[in-house]
Structures are given as C-alpha cells and as structure tokens.
Design a protein around this motif. Structure first.
Motif, PDB file in Angstrom:
ATOM      1  N   SER A   1      25.010 -15.040  10.162  1.00  0.00           N
ATOM      2  CA  SER A   1      24.995 -13.707  10.200  1.00  0.00           C
ATOM      3  C   SER A   1      23.938 -12.955  10.586  1.00  0.00           C
ATOM      4  O   SER A   1      23.909 -12.041   9.883  1.00  0.00           O
ATOM      5  N   VAL A   2      22.785 -13.327  10.427  1.00  0.00           N
ATOM      6  CA  VAL A   2      21.578 -12.901   9.320  1.00  0.00           C
ATOM      7  C   VAL A   2      20.435 -13.336  10.513  1.00  0.00           C
ATOM      8  O   VAL A   2      19.719 -12.469  10.560  1.00  0.00           O
TER       9      VAL A   2
ATOM     10  N   ARG B   1      19.836  -7.386  11.913  1.00  0.00           N
ATOM     11  CA  ARG B   1      19.804  -5.780  10.824  1.00  0.00           C
ATOM     12  C   ARG B   1      21.184  -5.276  10.774  1.00  0.00           C
ATOM     13  O   ARG B   1      21.551  -4.325   9.665  1.00  0.00           O
ATOM     14  N   HIS B   2      22.154  -5.557  11.494  1.00  0.00           N
ATOM     15  CA  HIS B   2      23.418  -5.183  12.277  1.00  0.00           C
ATOM     16  C   HIS B   2      23.734  -3.813  11.907  1.00  0.00           C
ATOM     17  O   HIS B   2      24.580  -3.022  11.649  1.00  0.00           O
TER      18      HIS B   2
ATOM     19  N   VAL C   1      18.841 -10.481   1.493  1.00  0.00           N
ATOM     20  CA  VAL C   1      19.007 -10.223   3.153  1.00  0.00           C
ATOM     21  C   VAL C   1      20.007 -11.810   3.138  1.00  0.00           C
ATOM     22  O   VAL C   1      20.670 -11.938   4.267  1.00  0.00           O
TER      23      VAL C   1
ATOM     24  N   LYS D   1      24.159 -11.231   3.548  1.00  0.00           N
ATOM     25  CA  LYS D   1      23.867 -10.495   5.505  1.00  0.00           C
ATOM     26  C   LYS D   1      25.264 -11.420   6.149  1.00  0.00           C
ATOM     27  O   LYS D   1      26.172 -11.142   6.665  1.00  0.00           O
ATOM     28  N   HIS D   2      24.844 -12.955   5.740  1.00  0.00           N
ATOM     29  CA  HIS D   2      26.440 -14.234   6.203  1.00  0.00           C
ATOM     30  C   HIS D   2      27.617 -13.617   6.008  1.00  0.00           C
ATOM     31  O   HIS D   2      27.860 -14.444   6.616  1.00  0.00           O
TER      32      HIS D   2
ATOM     33  N   GLY E   1      28.769  -4.323   7.666  1.00  0.00           N
ATOM     34  CA  GLY E   1      27.318  -4.940   7.844  1.00  0.00           C
ATOM     35  C   GLY E   1      26.474  -4.609   6.207  1.00  0.00           C
ATOM     36  O   GLY E   1      27.798  -4.743   5.541  1.00  0.00           O
ATOM     37  N   VAL E   2      25.576  -5.619   6.280  1.00  0.00           N
ATOM     38  CA  VAL E   2      24.437  -5.653   5.266  1.00  0.00           C
ATOM     39  C   VAL E   2      22.917  -4.923   5.978  1.00  0.00           C
ATOM     40  O   VAL E   2      22.650  -5.235   6.491  1.00  0.00           O
TER      41      VAL E   2
ATOM     42  N   THR F   1      19.486  -3.713   3.679  1.00  0.00           N
ATOM     43  CA  THR F   1      18.539  -4.382   3.282  1.00  0.00           C
ATOM     44  C   THR F   1      18.144  -2.429   3.280  1.00  0.00           C
ATOM     45  O   THR F   1      17.567  -1.415   3.876  1.00  0.00           O
TER      46      THR F   1
ATOM     47  N   ASP G   1      16.049  -2.071   6.115  1.00  0.00           N
ATOM     48  CA  ASP G   1      16.845  -1.651   7.908  1.00  0.00           C
ATOM     49  C   ASP G   1      17.517  -0.509   7.538  1.00  0.00           C
ATOM     50  O   ASP G   1      17.741   0.503   8.606  1.00  0.00           O
TER      51      ASP G   1
END
Length: 327
Positions: free
Chosen positions: A141-142, A210-211, A295, A298-299, A309-310, A312, A315
């Motif tokens: 997921s990254v 980037r989710h 970052v 994100k996983h 979601g995450v 940064t 993002d």
C-alpha cells in the motif's frame, strides 16, 4: 590555494587544485553547465548505464561525462553536433521501449526523460515501439510500479542495495526483456516501505501511492464524523513544517481541511520509538485519515481497518491542488 590544472568546458575555464580528481559531469556542474543524465545521481554516484551524458572530448571523441575524470588542458564540448546526434539516438531508443502516453503518467511534468526529449525537440522517434504491456502492481500500500515506464537505469536497485541494504529489488530476464523484480524479492527482503526507490526513479515507473482516491471517496461518503489526525514525534515541528510548505498559518490549514469535508481535526504526539498502531488505533472507533511525515505509515492501511489512508505533506499539497478551495 594554487591551481595547477585548467580545462575548458564549452569555452568556460575550470581550475582544479593539485590532486583534485572529479568527473567531467561534476566539473561542468561547478561552472553552471548541466549535462543531461538518467542513471547517475548524487546519492548513488557513477552508474554509466544510460550513456545520455556523453560529451565530446577533443582528441578522444565521445566519453561518458559521469565516469571520465578531468585532465589538464582537456577541452570538452557538451552540445556539439556529434553529441546532440548521439544523445538523440539514445533517447529515441529508450523511448521506443517506453510507454509515451505522458498525459496519463504519474511522472508527467516531473519526468527527466520527458524533459530531455523536449530539450532535444524529439516529437516522433525513428524506431518502432516494442515495449510490452505489463499490468501495474501495488506493494505494501505504499509503492506502485508501472514497468511499461521503466528505462532500466538501475537507480532503484542500487539505492535499495547500497543505501538501505534491503535488497528488495532484483533483475529478471536479459536484453530488452530485462525488468526489475520486486514480486519475488520483496517478501523475503528487509524492505521497510521507505519509498526511497520511488524518489530516485527519474521517470514514472515507481511511484508512492498517495491514497488520494480512497480519501476522496471517504470524504464523499455518508460517514457522519470524518476525522483527520496529524501525528508525529514532535507535533510542533510538524506544524512548523506545514506552515513553511504552505506559507500560511496552521489555522488556515485546518480551515481548508474543514472545507474539503473533515469535521474533526486532531493532533497526536507519539513518543519516540512508540508503535504508531498502539498509539493511535486503539483510541479510534471510527474511520480516519492520518497526516504525517513518514511514508512508511502508508502500509498500515492493510492492517488497520479504521485507517482510510495516509497523507505526507506532499500528498496534502496535491489534495489542495485537486480541490476547489484555497488555503
């Protein structure tokens, strides 16, 4: 300091002290001349894979600027007709094995290959396209990898092995069928999902997920209390970085987040070395978005069902550009 060696690059003199050893690439940079390249970079040093940085050395012909050391009285031309023709041939060959649909590429406008092709005014290459159609893949997921964009520069593999020592990227196949292997290497590697391989990629082959799509879906949903949490080991420093990046106060950033659809904006300081899963997720009974500098978080969307979601800071900047609002 006494200078004992003098050489010329595009007519500009470069003076070197005794025992100083640098490449033509470095010497050119020191006098404001940028020689295009695709494989070498500051973090990884000399690679010599792409041959885009070839220059003409008087009396020697073409030489790779990244690996050729300067010498006294050397005369170098970086844009002679011979160099330009060679550079065009190399770029056209790379493009023949590369998906040219730039508008649909995550690296569009930030792609080093695209910039070099534009500088050389390459509109239509002379070589037949032979790139394979390979499905995009997502890891942890990254990371998103699109091998149709890969130019085999070797940066990702080199960084993963030399800098991180994770050895999550290998090589499969030979010749034009060669591709970088993550599928088989990643599961048994020491990969921490740091995203550095995507940072050094010169094209749109490797990208950080980037989710954003899932976050916009969350904001458009009927969930009653949409929440975003800023998290860091130093919340004050995180806020300072945000204010510096967006050139505004934190109040205005929070106001923007409310306008795009978040009802609740929270701040959570995490102790150094504390597991973020233990720090945040037990406290949350509803779904939320996380904003932070790491970052690797994100996983966690694969492990925590409440985490949408995450984001940064980069993002968050893109989220701002995609919205109809201003900070």
């Amino acid at each position: 300091m006494k200078h004992e060696h003098v050489m010329k690059i595009d007519g500009k003199e470069v003076s070197l002290s005794a025992n100083e050893t640098i490449s033509i690439l470095e010497a050119a940079h020191s006098v404001g001349i940028e020689i295009p390249k695709l494989c070498s970079c500051k973090e990884l040093g000399v690679k010599g894979n792409c041959r885009v940085c070839m220059v003409e050395v008087k009396g020697k012909g073409l030489s790779a600027a990244c690996s050729t050391q300067v010498a006294e009285n050397m005369i170098v031309e970086t844009n002679s007709p011979l160099v330009i023709q060679h550079r065009k041939n190399i770029i056209e060959l790379i493009l023949a094995n590369h998906n040219r649909n730039c508008q649909a590429c995550e690296g569009n406008k930030f792609c080093q290959l695209q910039k070099i092709a534009d500088d050389l005014n390459i509109v239509q290459e002379d070589f037949e396209e032979v790139f394979p159609e390979i499905e995009k893949k997502r890891f942890k997921s990254v990371l998103i990898i699109n091998r149709n964009r890969c130019i085999k520069c070797g940066r990702c593999k080199a960084f993963c092995q030399q800098k991180n020592e994770a050895r999550a990227i290998g090589i499969l196949g030979r010749g034009w069928k060669e591709m970088y292997d993550i599928d088989n290497m990643l599961p048994t590697s020491a990969c921490t999902a740091c995203g550095k391989c995507a940072e050094v990629c010169p094209v749109g082959c490797l990208n950080i997920d980037r989710h954003l799509e899932r976050i916009w879906e969350y904001l458009d949903s009927e969930i009653a209390m949409k929440t975003v949490i800023f998290a860091d080991t130093n919340i004050m420093k995180l806020q300072e970085n945000i204010c510096r990046v967006f050139e505004c106060s934190m109040d205005r950033v929070q106001a923007f987040l409310h306008r795009v659809g978040f009802q609740k904006v929270l701040f959570e300081e995490i102790e150094e070395g504390e597991d973020i899963s233990m720090a945040l997720f037990p406290k949350s009974t509803s779904r939320f978005v996380l904003i932070g500098n790491d970052v690797r978080w994100k996983h966690l969307v694969e492990e925590e069902i409440n985490l949408v979601g995450v984001l940064t800071l980069e993002d968050l900047h893109i989220l701002l550009e995609q919205s109809m609002y201003e900070i």
